[in-house]
Design a protein around this motif. Structure first.
Motif, PDB file in Angstrom:
ATOM      1  N   PHE A  17      41.799  56.352  42.336  1.00 53.63           N
ATOM      2  CA  PHE A  17      42.780  56.503  43.370  1.00 53.63           C
ATOM      3  C   PHE A  17      42.751  57.790  43.907  1.00 53.63           C
ATOM      4  CE2 PHE A  17      44.156  53.058  40.340  1.00 53.63           C
ATOM      5  CZ  PHE A  17      44.248  52.133  41.136  1.00 53.63           C
ATOM      6  N   LEU A  18      41.680  58.400  44.509  1.00 52.29           N
ATOM      7  CA  LEU A  18      41.313  59.673  45.249  1.00 52.29           C
ATOM      8  C   LEU A  18      41.701  59.667  46.449  1.00 52.29           C
ATOM      9  CD1 LEU A  18      38.261  60.574  43.059  1.00 52.29           C
ATOM     10  CD2 LEU A  18      40.395  61.095  42.409  1.00 52.29           C
ATOM     11  N   LYS A  19      41.785  58.666  47.150  1.00 52.88           N
ATOM     12  CA  LYS A  19      42.017  58.383  48.586  1.00 52.88           C
ATOM     13  C   LYS A  19      43.377  58.038  48.947  1.00 52.88           C
ATOM     14  CE  LYS A  19      37.566  59.012  50.471  1.00 52.88           C
ATOM     15  NZ  LYS A  19      36.555  58.411  51.437  1.00 52.88           N
ATOM     16  N   GLY A  20      44.453  57.935  47.979  1.00 48.29           N
ATOM     17  CA  GLY A  20      45.647  57.481  48.482  1.00 48.29           C
ATOM     18  C   GLY A  20      45.825  55.988  48.764  1.00 48.29           C
ATOM     19  N   GLU A  21      46.278  55.656  49.822  1.00 50.48           N
ATOM     20  CA  GLU A  21      46.637  54.386  50.286  1.00 50.48           C
ATOM     21  C   GLU A  21      45.415  53.477  50.621  1.00 50.48           C
ATOM     22  OE1 GLU A  21      49.033  54.215  53.792  1.00 50.48           O
ATOM     23  OE2 GLU A  21      50.888  54.789  52.842  1.00 50.48           O
ATOM     24  N   ARG A  22      44.204  54.136  50.971  1.00 48.07           N
ATOM     25  CA  ARG A  22      42.932  53.374  50.993  1.00 48.07           C
ATOM     26  C   ARG A  22      42.520  52.572  49.897  1.00 48.07           C
ATOM     27  NH1 ARG A  22      38.568  54.058  54.910  1.00 48.07           N
ATOM     28  NH2 ARG A  22      36.542  53.313  53.831  1.00 48.07           N
ATOM     29  N   CYS A  23      42.823  53.336  48.760  1.00 47.87           N
ATOM     30  CA  CYS A  23      42.354  52.798  47.513  1.00 47.87           C
ATOM     31  C   CYS A  23      42.955  51.444  47.014  1.00 47.87           C
ATOM     32  CB  CYS A  23      42.530  53.569  46.379  1.00 47.87           C
ATOM     33  SG  CYS A  23      41.682  55.363  46.510  1.00 47.87           S
ATOM     34  N   PHE A  24      44.170  51.252  47.701  1.00 55.16           N
ATOM     35  CA  PHE A  24      45.006  49.737  47.562  1.00 55.16           C
ATOM     36  C   PHE A  24      44.567  48.965  48.365  1.00 55.16           C
ATOM     37  CE2 PHE A  24      47.397  53.351  45.707  1.00 55.16           C
ATOM     38  CZ  PHE A  24      47.869  52.602  44.618  1.00 55.16           C
ATOM     39  N   SER A  25      43.758  49.059  49.551  1.00 56.90           N
ATOM     40  CA  SER A  25      43.387  48.203  50.393  1.00 56.90           C
ATOM     41  C   SER A  25      42.014  47.590  50.296  1.00 56.90           C
ATOM     42  CB  SER A  25      43.110  49.085  52.005  1.00 56.90           C
ATOM     43  OG  SER A  25      41.998  49.922  52.132  1.00 56.90           O
ATOM     44  N   LYS A  63      38.030  64.532  37.734  1.00 61.68           N
ATOM     45  CA  LYS A  63      37.939  63.971  38.956  1.00 61.68           C
ATOM     46  C   LYS A  63      39.251  63.537  39.552  1.00 61.68           C
ATOM     47  CE  LYS A  63      33.864  65.200  40.342  1.00 61.68           C
ATOM     48  NZ  LYS A  63      33.547  66.347  41.208  1.00 61.68           N
ATOM     49  N   TRP A  64      40.096  62.956  38.456  1.00 63.59           N
ATOM     50  CA  TRP A  64      41.515  62.308  38.740  1.00 63.59           C
ATOM     51  C   TRP A  64      42.424  63.488  39.253  1.00 63.59           C
ATOM     52  CZ3 TRP A  64      46.030  60.794  35.411  1.00 63.59           C
ATOM     53  CH2 TRP A  64      46.658  59.697  35.994  1.00 63.59           C
ATOM     54  N   TYR A  65      42.433  64.461  38.645  1.00 66.50           N
ATOM     55  CA  TYR A  65      43.176  65.329  38.919  1.00 66.50           C
ATOM     56  C   TYR A  65      42.579  66.594  39.998  1.00 66.50           C
ATOM     57  CZ  TYR A  65      46.325  64.627  35.146  1.00 66.50           C
ATOM     58  OH  TYR A  65      47.480  63.943  34.524  1.00 66.50           O
ATOM     59  N   GLY A  66      41.424  66.247  40.415  1.00 62.60           N
ATOM     60  CA  GLY A  66      40.795  67.048  41.385  1.00 62.60           C
ATOM     61  C   GLY A  66      40.443  68.433  41.173  1.00 62.60           C
ATOM     62  N   LEU A  67      39.849  68.838  39.636  1.00 66.63           N
ATOM     63  CA  LEU A  67      39.871  70.222  39.408  1.00 66.63           C
ATOM     64  C   LEU A  67      38.280  70.281  39.469  1.00 66.63           C
ATOM     65  CD1 LEU A  67      42.185  70.406  36.414  1.00 66.63           C
ATOM     66  CD2 LEU A  67      42.736  70.828  38.900  1.00 66.63           C
ATOM     67  N   SER A  68      38.006  71.702  39.324  1.00 67.43           N
ATOM     68  CA  SER A  68      36.618  72.146  39.340  1.00 67.43           C
ATOM     69  C   SER A  68      36.301  72.164  37.992  1.00 67.43           C
ATOM     70  CB  SER A  68      36.414  73.412  39.649  1.00 67.43           C
ATOM     71  OG  SER A  68      37.062  74.582  39.024  1.00 67.43           O
ATOM     72  N   ARG A 100      51.281  70.824  36.984  1.00 63.65           N
ATOM     73  CA  ARG A 100      50.636  71.624  38.143  1.00 63.65           C
ATOM     74  C   ARG A 100      51.572  71.266  39.390  1.00 63.65           C
ATOM     75  NH1 ARG A 100      45.235  73.505  38.645  1.00 63.65           N
ATOM     76  NH2 ARG A 100      45.247  72.723  40.724  1.00 63.65           N
ATOM     77  N   LEU A 101      51.632  72.207  40.247  1.00 61.32           N
ATOM     78  CA  LEU A 101      52.334  71.957  41.359  1.00 61.32           C
ATOM     79  C   LEU A 101      51.892  70.982  42.311  1.00 61.32           C
ATOM     80  CD1 LEU A 101      54.858  72.708  43.227  1.00 61.32           C
ATOM     81  CD2 LEU A 101      53.594  74.730  44.229  1.00 61.32           C
ATOM     82  N   ASP A 102      50.508  71.078  42.528  1.00 61.90           N
ATOM     83  CA  ASP A 102      49.806  69.874  43.531  1.00 61.90           C
ATOM     84  C   ASP A 102      50.114  68.478  42.791  1.00 61.90           C
ATOM     85  OD1 ASP A 102      48.100  70.409  41.259  1.00 61.90           O
ATOM     86  OD2 ASP A 102      46.293  70.674  42.566  1.00 61.90           O
ATOM     87  N   ASN A 103      50.188  68.570  41.367  1.00 63.96           N
ATOM     88  CA  ASN A 103      50.365  66.983  40.879  1.00 63.96           C
ATOM     89  C   ASN A 103      51.894  66.818  40.907  1.00 63.96           C
ATOM     90  OD1 ASN A 103      49.419  64.790  39.069  1.00 63.96           O
ATOM     91  ND2 ASN A 103      50.925  65.363  38.069  1.00 63.96           N
ATOM     92  N   PHE A 110      55.263  63.366  48.173  1.00 62.05           N
ATOM     93  CA  PHE A 110      55.159  64.282  49.412  1.00 62.05           C
ATOM     94  C   PHE A 110      53.644  64.304  49.908  1.00 62.05           C
ATOM     95  CE2 PHE A 110      58.801  66.833  47.370  1.00 62.05           C
ATOM     96  CZ  PHE A 110      59.784  65.780  47.934  1.00 62.05           C
ATOM     97  N   ALA A 111      52.843  63.820  49.290  1.00 67.17           N
ATOM     98  CA  ALA A 111      51.326  63.535  49.677  1.00 67.17           C
ATOM     99  C   ALA A 111      50.725  62.135  49.076  1.00 67.17           C
ATOM    100  CB  ALA A 111      50.410  64.836  49.097  1.00 67.17           C
ATOM    101  N   LYS A 112      49.827  61.727  49.861  1.00 67.15           N
ATOM    102  CA  LYS A 112      49.251  60.527  49.536  1.00 67.15           C
ATOM    103  C   LYS A 112      48.176  60.650  48.390  1.00 67.15           C
ATOM    104  CE  LYS A 112      50.084  58.690  54.171  1.00 67.15           C
ATOM    105  NZ  LYS A 112      49.378  58.095  55.468  1.00 67.15           N
ATOM    106  N   SER A 113      47.816  61.697  48.431  1.00 65.90           N
ATOM    107  CA  SER A 113      46.715  62.111  47.332  1.00 65.90           C
ATOM    108  C   SER A 113      46.941  63.247  46.646  1.00 65.90           C
ATOM    109  CB  SER A 113      45.214  61.762  47.915  1.00 65.90           C
ATOM    110  OG  SER A 113      44.980  62.871  48.676  1.00 65.90           O
ATOM    111  N   ARG A 114      46.351  63.646  45.727  1.00 67.59           N
ATOM    112  CA  ARG A 114      46.265  64.954  44.879  1.00 67.59           C
ATOM    113  C   ARG A 114      45.502  65.846  45.784  1.00 67.59           C
ATOM    114  NH1 ARG A 114      46.080  61.698  40.613  1.00 67.59           N
ATOM    115  NH2 ARG A 114      47.831  61.895  38.980  1.00 67.59           N
TER     116      ARG A 114
END
Length: 209
Positions: A17-25, A63-68, A100-103, A110-114
């Protein structure tokens, strides 16, 4: 070139679910091409090696949390140092990643993806306890109030936010004041509620080699 997030899910064989709503479509790559990217090789028998399995688990959570790799490794190593000092090290790792604040921005809706949440934090869209914070890794504490800056609320990215928040559910450790567009941390995240897409023990094994 921007990394294709859909390929990450296909390579690991699960939706992150890295791309927000697109992942549910129906546009989700895991629906249209539920196999690893690249030339399709003849399926080999047998189970993957222990190293490969732990590598895949590590990649999935990272990748789920979008970290390096550097960021994620640091979280794991610091958590492993608490072995024997905390009741559950797996829970400790997830707790640190979740606050983490972004999570938190993502969890509040407030955001569709991390990745979008991280971008918004970097660009200075949010305040914590009334003070601007633009550090995605900022650790939100119990009692902290996260809000959108007044001068950012009319930005195009938030155009449909009020409507989206009507159907958004936050985890039990966060409360959302939908009318005020602010949230508050009232507890601590836990492993059972988060349900991460990876086996944490294998991740610890990977970095303990």
């Amino acid at each position: 070139m921007q990394y294709d997030q859909c390929k990450t899910c296909r390579r690991l064989g699960q939706k992150l679910f890295l791309k927000g709503e697109r992942c549910f479509s129906q546009k989700c790559a895991m629906i249209r091409r539920a196999y690893a990217p690249g030339p399709q090789k003849k399926r080999q028998g047998g189970s993957p090696s222990e190293y490969k399995k732990s590598l895949e688990e590590k990649q999935a959570l990272k990748k789920w949390y979008g970290l390096s790799e550097r960021q994620f490794k640091s979280y794991v190593k610091e958590t492993l140092e608490k072995m024997g000092k905390v009741e559950n090290v797996a829970n400790e790792l997830i707790k640190r990643l979740e606050v983490r604040l972004d999570n938190v921005v993502f969890r509040l809706g407030f955001a569709k993806s991390r990745s979008q949440a991280r971008q918004l934090v970097n660009h200075g869209y949010f305040k914590v306890n009334g003070k601007p914070v633009n550090i995605p890794s900022y650790q939100v504490k119990k009692g902290d109030v996260i809000s959108i800056k007044d001068n950012k609320k009319q930005k195009l990215v938030f155009k449909e936010l009020s409507e989206q928040l009507k159907r958004h559910e936050t985890p039990s450790w966060l409360v959302l004041e939908k009318n005020k567009l602010e949230g508050k941390s009232i507890g601590e995240p836990n492993l059972d509620e988060v349900k991460p897409p990876a086996e944490i023990s294998l991740i610890f094994e990977f970095y303990s080699r």
